[in-house]
Design a protein around this motif. Structure first.
Motif, short mmCIF file in Angstrom:
data_model
loop_
_atom_site.label_atom_id
_atom_site.label_comp_id
_atom_site.label_asym_id
_atom_site.label_seq_id
_atom_site.Cartn_x
_atom_site.Cartn_y
_atom_site.Cartn_z
N THR A 36 0.87 -1.17 0.00
CA THR A 36 0.00 0.00 0.00
C THR A 36 0.90 1.22 0.00
O THR A 36 2.09 1.12 -0.28
CB THR A 36 -0.95 -0.03 1.22
OG1 THR A 36 -1.92 1.01 1.09
CG2 THR A 36 -0.21 0.09 2.53
N SER A 37 0.36 2.38 0.31
CA SER A 37 1.19 3.59 0.46
C SER A 37 0.75 4.28 1.75
O SER A 37 -0.36 4.05 2.24
CB SER A 37 1.00 4.54 -0.74
OG SER A 37 -0.28 5.13 -0.71
N TRP A 38 1.63 5.10 2.28
CA TRP A 38 1.28 5.81 3.51
C TRP A 38 0.11 6.75 3.25
O TRP A 38 -0.76 6.93 4.09
CB TRP A 38 2.49 6.55 4.09
CG TRP A 38 2.18 7.12 5.43
CD1 TRP A 38 2.13 8.43 5.77
CD2 TRP A 38 1.83 6.40 6.62
NE1 TRP A 38 1.78 8.57 7.09
CE2 TRP A 38 1.60 7.32 7.64
CE3 TRP A 38 1.70 5.04 6.91
CZ2 TRP A 38 1.23 6.96 8.93
CZ3 TRP A 38 1.34 4.67 8.21
CH2 TRP A 38 1.11 5.62 9.19
N LEU A 39 0.05 7.35 2.06
CA LEU A 39 -1.08 8.22 1.73
C LEU A 39 -2.38 7.43 1.70
O LEU A 39 -3.43 7.93 2.12
CB LEU A 39 -0.84 8.91 0.39
CG LEU A 39 0.26 9.98 0.39
CD1 LEU A 39 0.50 10.50 -1.03
CD2 LEU A 39 -0.09 11.12 1.32
N ALA A 40 -2.34 6.18 1.23
CA ALA A 40 -3.53 5.33 1.23
C ALA A 40 -3.97 5.03 2.67
O ALA A 40 -5.16 5.00 2.96
CB ALA A 40 -3.28 4.05 0.46
N VAL A 41 -3.01 4.81 3.56
CA VAL A 41 -3.32 4.57 4.96
C VAL A 41 -4.01 5.81 5.56
O VAL A 41 -5.02 5.70 6.26
CB VAL A 41 -2.06 4.21 5.78
CG1 VAL A 41 -2.36 4.14 7.27
CG2 VAL A 41 -1.47 2.90 5.28
N LEU A 42 -3.48 6.98 5.25
CA LEU A 42 -4.08 8.21 5.76
C LEU A 42 -5.50 8.40 5.21
O LEU A 42 -6.40 8.81 5.95
CB LEU A 42 -3.20 9.42 5.41
CG LEU A 42 -1.82 9.43 6.07
CD1 LEU A 42 -1.03 10.64 5.60
CD2 LEU A 42 -1.93 9.40 7.58
N ARG A 43 -5.71 8.09 3.93
CA ARG A 43 -7.06 8.18 3.35
C ARG A 43 -7.99 7.19 4.06
O ARG A 43 -9.15 7.51 4.35
CB ARG A 43 -7.03 7.88 1.85
CG ARG A 43 -6.44 8.99 1.02
CD ARG A 43 -6.67 8.77 -0.48
NE ARG A 43 -5.99 7.60 -1.00
CZ ARG A 43 -4.76 7.60 -1.53
NH1 ARG A 43 -4.06 8.74 -1.58
NH2 ARG A 43 -4.22 6.49 -1.99
N PHE A 44 -7.50 5.99 4.33
CA PHE A 44 -8.27 4.95 5.01
C PHE A 44 -8.69 5.41 6.41
O PHE A 44 -9.85 5.30 6.80
CB PHE A 44 -7.43 3.67 5.07
CG PHE A 44 -8.03 2.55 5.87
CD1 PHE A 44 -9.05 1.78 5.33
CD2 PHE A 44 -7.57 2.26 7.14
CE1 PHE A 44 -9.60 0.74 6.06
CE2 PHE A 44 -8.11 1.22 7.87
CZ PHE A 44 -9.13 0.45 7.33
N LEU A 45 -7.74 5.97 7.15
CA LEU A 45 -8.04 6.44 8.50
C LEU A 45 -8.99 7.63 8.48
O LEU A 45 -9.91 7.73 9.30
CB LEU A 45 -6.75 6.80 9.24
CG LEU A 45 -5.80 5.62 9.50
CD1 LEU A 45 -4.49 6.12 10.08
CD2 LEU A 45 -6.44 4.59 10.40
N ARG A 46 -8.78 8.54 7.54
CA ARG A 46 -9.64 9.73 7.43
C ARG A 46 -11.07 9.33 7.09
O ARG A 46 -12.03 9.92 7.60
CB ARG A 46 -9.09 10.67 6.36
CG ARG A 46 -9.76 12.03 6.34
CD ARG A 46 -9.16 13.00 5.33
NE ARG A 46 -7.71 13.03 5.36
CZ ARG A 46 -6.92 12.66 4.35
NH1 ARG A 46 -7.44 12.24 3.21
NH2 ARG A 46 -5.61 12.72 4.44
N ALA A 47 -11.26 8.32 6.25
CA ALA A 47 -12.60 7.89 5.84
C ALA A 47 -13.39 7.31 7.00
O ALA A 47 -14.61 7.24 6.95
CB ALA A 47 -12.50 6.87 4.71
N GLN A 48 -12.71 6.90 8.07
CA GLN A 48 -13.39 6.31 9.22
C GLN A 48 -13.83 7.35 10.23
O GLN A 48 -14.59 7.03 11.15
CB GLN A 48 -12.47 5.31 9.92
CG GLN A 48 -12.16 4.11 9.07
CD GLN A 48 -11.24 3.18 9.79
OE1 GLN A 48 -11.57 2.65 10.84
NE2 GLN A 48 -10.07 2.98 9.23
N GLN A 49 -13.37 8.57 10.09
CA GLN A 49 -13.69 9.61 11.06
C GLN A 49 -15.05 10.19 10.74
O GLN A 49 -15.23 10.89 9.76
CB GLN A 49 -12.63 10.71 11.05
CG GLN A 49 -11.22 10.20 11.22
CD GLN A 49 -11.03 9.32 12.43
OE1 GLN A 49 -11.43 9.69 13.53
NE2 GLN A 49 -10.42 8.17 12.23
N THR A 50 -16.05 9.88 11.59
CA THR A 50 -17.41 10.32 11.31
C THR A 50 -17.70 11.70 11.88
O THR A 50 -18.46 12.45 11.32
CB THR A 50 -18.43 9.33 11.88
OG1 THR A 50 -18.19 9.16 13.28
CG2 THR A 50 -18.32 8.00 11.17
#
Length: 123
Positions: free
Chosen positions: A77-91
């Protein structure tokens, strides 16, 4: 020029985008995430599970970490993808106020008051 490259990456194949963002393995993702519950280091299977099984969001939607499988089965994966993944979970923001929880006495008084209102209404 950088804007053009960024726009091209957004429209690119996910494999190309992840590798262009700097592909990293699940072990590196785990190391960057640091320690989790109980002060234990994040295990590499955690981001691998996010990529394969995903996480269930409160909306019922399943969210997966963007990843590609290299020959031999290694997930990248990429670190940017991890950040997008984490951001998408923040409701909602963590600073949102939560209604105070009533104790047993408060619940009893509220229940008695509601009962009196029902009696007064003829129910």
């Amino acid at each position: 020029m950088a804007g053009v490259v960024s726009e091209q990456l957004d429209q690119a194949d996910p494999t190309e985008r992840l590798l262009a963002e700097g592909g990293i393995g699940m072990g590196e993702v785990a190391r960057r995430l640091g320690k989790g519950k109980g002060g234990k280091p994040t295990h590499p299977s955690t981001p691998a599970r996010w990529a394969t099984a995903g996480v269930l969001l409160p909306s019922g939607r399943r969210l997966h970490l963007e990843s590609v499988s290299l020959p031999g089965g290694r997930l990248v994966t990429s670190w940017l993808a991890v950040l997008r993944f984490l951001r998408a979970q923040q409701t909602q923001p963590r600073t949102a106020e939560v209604a105070p929880v009533r104790g047993p006495g408060g619940r009893l008084r509220a229940s008695q008051a509601a009962g009196e209102e029902l009696k007064a209404a003829g129910c």
